[in-house]
Design a protein around this motif. Structure first.
Motif, mmCIF file in Angstrom:
data_model
loop_
_atom_site.group_PDB
_atom_site.id
_atom_site.type_symbol
_atom_site.label_atom_id
_atom_site.label_comp_id
_atom_site.label_asym_id
_atom_site.label_seq_id
_atom_site.Cartn_x
_atom_site.Cartn_y
_atom_site.Cartn_z
ATOM 1 N N GLU A 63 62.500 51.999 18.389
ATOM 2 C CA GLU A 63 62.901 51.653 19.457
ATOM 3 C C GLU A 63 61.457 52.180 19.706
ATOM 4 O O GLU A 63 61.311 51.052 20.667
ATOM 5 C CB GLU A 63 63.430 52.363 20.033
ATOM 6 C CG GLU A 63 64.945 51.961 19.326
ATOM 7 C CD GLU A 63 66.642 52.974 20.067
ATOM 8 O OE1 GLU A 63 66.222 53.004 21.739
ATOM 9 O OE2 GLU A 63 67.418 52.218 19.521
ATOM 10 N N ALA A 64 60.491 53.267 20.320
ATOM 11 C CA ALA A 64 59.661 53.778 21.022
ATOM 12 C C ALA A 64 58.718 52.796 20.567
ATOM 13 O O ALA A 64 57.146 51.908 21.019
ATOM 14 C CB ALA A 64 59.682 55.235 20.818
ATOM 15 N N PHE A 65 58.136 52.527 18.960
ATOM 16 C CA PHE A 65 57.576 51.979 18.171
ATOM 17 C C PHE A 65 57.177 50.136 18.561
ATOM 18 O O PHE A 65 56.509 49.747 19.136
ATOM 19 C CB PHE A 65 57.257 52.136 16.577
ATOM 20 C CG PHE A 65 56.689 50.934 16.030
ATOM 21 C CD1 PHE A 65 55.901 51.386 16.001
ATOM 22 C CD2 PHE A 65 57.136 50.553 15.672
ATOM 23 C CE1 PHE A 65 54.203 50.650 15.328
ATOM 24 C CE2 PHE A 65 56.117 48.666 14.739
ATOM 25 C CZ PHE A 65 55.367 49.397 14.535
ATOM 26 N N TRP A 66 58.983 49.686 19.019
ATOM 27 C CA TRP A 66 58.522 47.956 19.453
ATOM 28 C C TRP A 66 58.403 48.186 20.758
ATOM 29 O O TRP A 66 57.438 47.038 20.865
ATOM 30 C CB TRP A 66 59.956 47.566 18.825
ATOM 31 C CG TRP A 66 60.007 47.525 17.431
ATOM 32 C CD1 TRP A 66 60.981 48.711 16.248
ATOM 33 C CD2 TRP A 66 59.590 47.166 16.726
ATOM 34 N NE1 TRP A 66 61.020 47.935 15.276
ATOM 35 C CE2 TRP A 66 59.704 46.893 15.065
ATOM 36 C CE3 TRP A 66 58.296 46.043 17.197
ATOM 37 C CZ2 TRP A 66 59.918 46.380 14.059
ATOM 38 C CZ3 TRP A 66 57.778 44.822 15.778
ATOM 39 C CH2 TRP A 66 58.288 45.369 14.121
ATOM 40 N N THR A 67 58.555 49.185 21.347
ATOM 41 C CA THR A 67 58.278 49.453 22.918
ATOM 42 C C THR A 67 57.156 48.792 22.873
ATOM 43 O O THR A 67 56.320 47.832 23.939
ATOM 44 C CB THR A 67 58.803 50.248 23.536
ATOM 45 O OG1 THR A 67 60.434 49.905 23.530
ATOM 46 C CG2 THR A 67 58.905 49.501 25.157
ATOM 47 N N SER A 68 56.499 50.015 22.230
ATOM 48 C CA SER A 68 54.610 49.904 22.417
ATOM 49 C C SER A 68 53.888 48.805 21.834
ATOM 50 O O SER A 68 53.319 48.569 22.290
ATOM 51 C CB SER A 68 54.674 51.362 21.087
ATOM 52 O OG SER A 68 54.399 52.453 22.118
ATOM 53 N N VAL A 69 54.151 47.805 20.528
ATOM 54 C CA VAL A 69 54.227 46.939 20.051
ATOM 55 C C VAL A 69 54.553 45.806 21.048
ATOM 56 O O VAL A 69 53.230 45.186 21.693
ATOM 57 C CB VAL A 69 54.697 46.647 19.078
ATOM 58 C CG1 VAL A 69 53.946 44.832 18.457
ATOM 59 C CG2 VAL A 69 54.639 47.617 17.707
ATOM 60 N N LYS A 70 55.282 45.306 22.041
ATOM 61 C CA LYS A 70 55.791 44.809 22.672
ATOM 62 C C LYS A 70 54.558 44.838 23.538
ATOM 63 O O LYS A 70 54.147 43.779 24.470
ATOM 64 C CB LYS A 70 57.626 44.464 23.055
ATOM 65 C CG LYS A 70 58.016 44.238 21.964
ATOM 66 C CD LYS A 70 59.442 43.681 22.682
ATOM 67 C CE LYS A 70 60.188 45.520 22.896
ATOM 68 N NZ LYS A 70 61.381 44.739 23.178
ATOM 69 N N ALA A 71 54.809 46.304 24.695
ATOM 70 C CA ALA A 71 53.762 45.884 26.002
ATOM 71 C C ALA A 71 51.890 45.833 25.282
ATOM 72 O O ALA A 71 51.601 45.038 26.118
ATOM 73 C CB ALA A 71 54.324 48.006 26.016
ATOM 74 N N GLY A 72 51.432 46.528 23.836
ATOM 75 C CA GLY A 72 50.144 45.774 23.624
ATOM 76 C C GLY A 72 50.031 44.495 23.245
ATOM 77 O O GLY A 72 48.925 43.997 24.178
ATOM 78 N N LEU A 73 50.858 43.758 23.043
ATOM 79 C CA LEU A 73 51.209 42.579 22.478
ATOM 80 C C LEU A 73 51.055 42.192 23.765
ATOM 81 O O LEU A 73 49.958 41.077 24.211
ATOM 82 C CB LEU A 73 52.098 42.255 21.994
ATOM 83 C CG LEU A 73 51.955 42.231 20.726
ATOM 84 C CD1 LEU A 73 52.880 41.556 19.730
ATOM 85 C CD2 LEU A 73 50.659 42.063 19.984
ATOM 86 N N GLY A 74 52.196 41.729 25.125
ATOM 87 C CA GLY A 74 51.937 41.741 26.349
ATOM 88 C C GLY A 74 50.522 41.469 27.007
ATOM 89 O O GLY A 74 49.690 41.119 27.573
ATOM 90 N N ILE A 213 57.002 52.520 33.723
ATOM 91 C CA ILE A 213 57.809 52.599 32.799
ATOM 92 C C ILE A 213 59.733 52.763 33.173
ATOM 93 O O ILE A 213 59.465 53.484 34.390
ATOM 94 C CB ILE A 213 57.830 52.593 31.454
ATOM 95 C CG1 ILE A 213 58.497 52.871 30.538
ATOM 96 C CG2 ILE A 213 57.952 54.446 31.560
ATOM 97 C CD1 ILE A 213 58.331 52.880 29.000
ATOM 98 N N GLY A 214 60.106 52.438 33.219
ATOM 99 C CA GLY A 214 61.686 52.549 33.579
ATOM 100 C C GLY A 214 62.265 53.373 32.396
ATOM 101 O O GLY A 214 61.848 54.042 32.512
ATOM 102 N N GLN A 215 63.590 52.562 31.711
ATOM 103 C CA GLN A 215 64.372 53.402 30.801
ATOM 104 C C GLN A 215 63.868 53.901 29.358
ATOM 105 O O GLN A 215 64.251 54.718 28.913
ATOM 106 C CB GLN A 215 65.853 52.889 30.695
ATOM 107 C CG GLN A 215 66.695 52.846 31.899
ATOM 108 C CD GLN A 215 66.698 54.489 32.773
ATOM 109 O OE1 GLN A 215 67.155 55.223 31.984
ATOM 110 N NE2 GLN A 215 66.462 54.881 33.973
ATOM 111 N N GLU A 216 62.874 52.995 28.969
ATOM 112 C CA GLU A 216 61.822 52.819 28.225
ATOM 113 C C GLU A 216 61.119 53.416 27.781
ATOM 114 O O GLU A 216 60.601 54.571 28.182
ATOM 115 C CB GLU A 216 62.001 51.027 27.465
ATOM 116 C CG GLU A 216 62.413 50.367 27.529
ATOM 117 C CD GLU A 216 62.508 49.580 29.023
ATOM 118 O OE1 GLU A 216 61.709 50.652 29.722
ATOM 119 O OE2 GLU A 216 62.625 48.169 29.248
ATOM 120 N N GLN A 217 60.863 54.039 26.410
ATOM 121 C CA GLN A 217 60.356 54.709 25.957
ATOM 122 C C GLN A 217 58.960 54.172 24.787
ATOM 123 O O GLN A 217 59.389 53.833 23.956
ATOM 124 C CB GLN A 217 60.469 55.774 25.054
ATOM 125 C CG GLN A 217 61.415 57.019 25.918
ATOM 126 C CD GLN A 217 61.135 58.549 25.068
ATOM 127 O OE1 GLN A 217 61.573 58.472 24.462
ATOM 128 N NE2 GLN A 217 61.339 59.326 26.285
#
Length: 277
Positions: A63-74, A213-217
């Motif tokens: 979950e943290a990996f995909w959050t990082s990827v989405k944040a990086g792409l955005g 950031i909110g609840q995500e990591q």
């Protein structure tokens, strides 16, 4: 340039010391990622790949990996759009305050991350009344990602000059067709390099992320939260090695693209831009 043998050896030793100073700690983390023992001690007891399998199947890591990827792409998408527009305005047009605007765009990269994080947190939560989420992380990362895109694009535009663009306009192309067929092909590799660097910066960011950031990591926050937990330390080392590799790839590609020589577009480019304008 002639260099004496003594100076040549001094430069070699200095370069070796600099590389060791930078990369030995990273090599240590890479070795610990394969450590057979759960406890972290030097030298390692043995080597194993078990921790990679555990990290791969850890839901928190995924979950943290995909959050990082989405944040990086955005953040990269926002940086490419705004950084490109700002670079064209600063390098192709003369107006009052141009140098000041250029300075203000670059400034966020030099500001302490904790100050930027505090400012963004106060703006989102107190002024705008926005809940902290992935969106606020993307906005926060974009504030410094814009800088690398802007710097790459400005450098390329200043090196390429305006002669091809002026020729395209003289042949009847409007501003949009000139950008599409002349300016953008010149900028393309610089923008890709800037985007890769922006993604790498976003992937590693933790200070601004902590405030926005909110609840995500993200991966860096997951590492920071689990580093003090002995049971998770082997997996943390694996995730750390993964972040290192994920950071090396875009930086390497960006460096290769930045070294590409700037070739003039094909002779028909300006004429093509003018056709049907």
């Amino acid at each position: 340039m002639h260099v004496s043998p003594g100076m040549r050896w001094m430069l070699r030793i200095g370069t070796a010391v600099a590389l060791a100073f930078i990369y030995i700690p990273l090599i240590v983390i890479a070795i610990y990622a394969f450590n057979q023992s759960r406890s972290q001690a030097w030298p390692v007891d043995g080597l194993t790949l078990d921790w990679f399998d555990k990290a791969l199947h850890n839901p928190g890591v995924r979950e943290a990996f995909w959050t990082s990827v989405k944040a990086g792409l955005g953040a990269t998408a926002v940086a490419l759009l705004l950084g490109t527009l700002a670079s064209i305005a600063v390098s192709r047009y003369r107006f009052f305050g141009r140098d000041t605007i250029s300075f203000l765009i670059i400034l966020p990269l030099a500001l302490p991350g904790i100050v930027t994080g505090m400012a963004l947190n106060a703006t989102f939560t107190q002024v705008l009344g926005v809940d902290l989420s992935l969106f606020t992380v993307i906005v926060g990362h974009a504030t410094f990602c814009i800088v690398v895109v802007f710097n790459n694009a400005v450098a390329r535009l200043r090196r390429s000059g305006t002669s091809l663009e002026e020729a395209s306009m003289d042949l009847g192309a409007n501003t949009w067709r000139t950008f599409r067929f002349v300016t953008f092909p010149t900028l393309r590799t610089a923008l890709v390099a800037g985007g890769l660097l922006a993604f790498a910066l976003s992937l590693d960011e933790i200070i601004v992320t902590t405030f926005t950031i909110g609840q995500e990591q993200t991966l860096p926050i997951w590492i920071f939260a689990n580093y003090a937990r002995p049971n998770q330390l082997p997996i943390v080392n694996v995730v750390g090695l993964t972040v290192i590799i994920l950071s090396i790839i875009p930086v390497y590609l960006a460096n290769r693209l930045s070294q590409d020589p700037i070739g003039a577009p094909t002779g028909g480019a300006p004429a093509t831009a003018g056709a049907g304008a």
